[in-house]
Design a protein around this motif. Structure first.
Motif, short mmCIF file in Angstrom:
data_model
loop_
_atom_site.label_atom_id
_atom_site.label_comp_id
_atom_site.label_asym_id
_atom_site.label_seq_id
_atom_site.Cartn_x
_atom_site.Cartn_y
_atom_site.Cartn_z
N ALA A 161 0.82 -1.21 0.00
CA ALA A 161 0.00 0.00 0.00
C ALA A 161 0.85 1.26 0.00
O ALA A 161 0.56 2.22 -0.74
CB ALA A 161 -0.95 -0.01 1.21
N SER A 162 1.89 1.29 0.81
CA SER A 162 2.74 2.47 0.85
C SER A 162 3.52 2.66 -0.44
O SER A 162 3.75 3.79 -0.88
CB SER A 162 3.70 2.39 2.05
N ALA A 163 3.93 1.56 -1.07
CA ALA A 163 4.67 1.65 -2.32
C ALA A 163 3.81 2.22 -3.44
O ALA A 163 4.31 2.92 -4.33
CB ALA A 163 5.20 0.28 -2.71
N LEU A 164 2.51 1.93 -3.41
CA LEU A 164 1.60 2.33 -4.49
C LEU A 164 0.82 3.60 -4.19
O LEU A 164 0.01 4.03 -5.00
CB LEU A 164 0.61 1.20 -4.77
N ALA A 165 1.08 4.20 -3.06
CA ALA A 165 0.25 5.32 -2.60
C ALA A 165 0.21 6.49 -3.58
O ALA A 165 -0.80 7.20 -3.66
CB ALA A 165 0.74 5.80 -1.24
N ASP A 166 1.28 6.70 -4.35
CA ASP A 166 1.36 7.88 -5.21
C ASP A 166 0.88 7.65 -6.64
O ASP A 166 1.01 8.54 -7.48
CB ASP A 166 2.81 8.39 -5.24
N VAL A 167 0.35 6.47 -6.96
CA VAL A 167 -0.15 6.23 -8.31
C VAL A 167 -1.39 7.09 -8.54
O VAL A 167 -2.34 7.05 -7.77
CB VAL A 167 -0.50 4.74 -8.53
N ARG A 168 -1.37 7.88 -9.60
CA ARG A 168 -2.43 8.86 -9.83
C ARG A 168 -3.44 8.38 -10.87
O ARG A 168 -3.13 7.54 -11.72
CB ARG A 168 -1.82 10.18 -10.30
N ASP A 169 -4.63 8.95 -10.82
CA ASP A 169 -5.62 8.72 -11.87
C ASP A 169 -5.03 9.14 -13.21
O ASP A 169 -4.31 10.14 -13.31
CB ASP A 169 -6.88 9.54 -11.60
N GLY A 170 -5.35 8.37 -14.26
CA GLY A 170 -4.87 8.70 -15.59
C GLY A 170 -3.48 8.20 -15.90
O GLY A 170 -2.95 8.48 -16.98
N SER A 171 -2.88 7.44 -14.99
CA SER A 171 -1.51 6.96 -15.19
C SER A 171 -1.44 5.88 -16.26
O SER A 171 -2.40 5.12 -16.47
CB SER A 171 -0.94 6.40 -13.88
N THR A 172 -0.28 5.81 -16.91
CA THR A 172 0.05 4.67 -17.77
C THR A 172 0.86 3.71 -16.93
O THR A 172 1.93 4.07 -16.41
CB THR A 172 0.85 5.11 -19.00
N VAL A 173 0.34 2.49 -16.75
CA VAL A 173 0.95 1.51 -15.86
C VAL A 173 1.48 0.33 -16.68
O VAL A 173 0.71 -0.36 -17.36
CB VAL A 173 -0.06 1.01 -14.81
#
Length: 233
Positions: free
Chosen positions: A10-22
């Motif tokens: 959860a802490s590692a992924l906390a900064d993934v934003r809407d609209g991201s290319t993953v």
């Protein structure tokens, strides 16, 4: 002191934003960072563009992410398998966009992003629907198609071992797209089954140097195997 070890998924992924290319590693089910995908589902980012070799298997992993309805577009080489019913349903109902990219092109477009290459000419797909609307050129008597890099905002990859600097090694075929995706993303999050002390990894055996990695998360191998058996049952 450089320490890229995250306390939790959860802490590692906390900064993934809407609209991201993953960019999500894996070849079918080999090397899929399942725990990171589950963490992304829990994190809640929406309107995502996902890049993977295929479009999910069964109801878990990437398929589970697609089922949330939070993926706007998928870029992949193999969107259809016998168990890709989640993607199939979304695509047929117009709820997800699809860009098909030949597998070699997919890898090279991400490698180009990591290498800082603006574009490249490739013969694959010339004369097919996949080249429609793209610039073509004859070079030394052969026809080529202009392809552009695929850069990710974040990459999720599954590795075997890592240290606190983020240096990674992989296990056999689980390596697949991991190295090029790590290079092509602005931020890379890797799951590992073992965190080792600095200097333990042979420099000649390190596949992904820590410069390409933002966070690593230790995932218990026994728990992963148990979860796999449970889902299979």
């Amino acid at each position: 002191m450089i320490d890229k070890i995250a306390e939790s998924v959860a802490s590692a992924l906390a900064d993934v934003r809407d609209g991201s290319t993953v960019l999500i590693g894996g070849f079918g089910t080999a090397g899929i960072p399942a725990e990171l995908i589950d963490g992304l589902i829990a994190q809640g980012a929406r309107d995502l563009t996902v890049v993977n070799n295929n479009a999910g298997n069964g109801d878990t992993g990437l398929a589970a992410l697609l089922a949330t309805g939070r993926v706007r577009k998928i870029i992949c080489s193999f969107p259809r398998q016998v168990d890709s019913h989640v993607f199939d349903g979304l695509y047929r109902s117009g709820k997800i966009e699809l860009e098909i990219v030949p597998q070699g092109n997919l890898a090279e477009r991400m490698r180009a992003a990591g290498a800082g290459i603006g574009a490249f000419f490739c013969p694959t797909a010339y004369g097919t629907e996949l080249a429609k609307g793209k610039e073509t050129r004859e070079i030394n008597g052969k026809q080529y198609v202009l392809e552009y890099p695929i850069q990710g905002d974040v990459a999720l990859v599954k590795a075997e071992r890592g240290d606190r600097w983020g240096n990674l090694t992989y296990r056999m075929s689980a390596r697949n797209f991991g190295p090029v995706m790590a290079m092509a993303a602005r931020r890379t999050i890797a799951s590992v089954h073992e965190v080792v002390e600095l200097g333990t990894l042979d420099p000649e055996a390190i596949v992904t140097p820590g410069i390409f990695v933002s966070k690593i998360v230790k995932i218990d191998r026994v728990a992963t195997q148990a979860a796999g058996f449970k889902k299979a049952a």
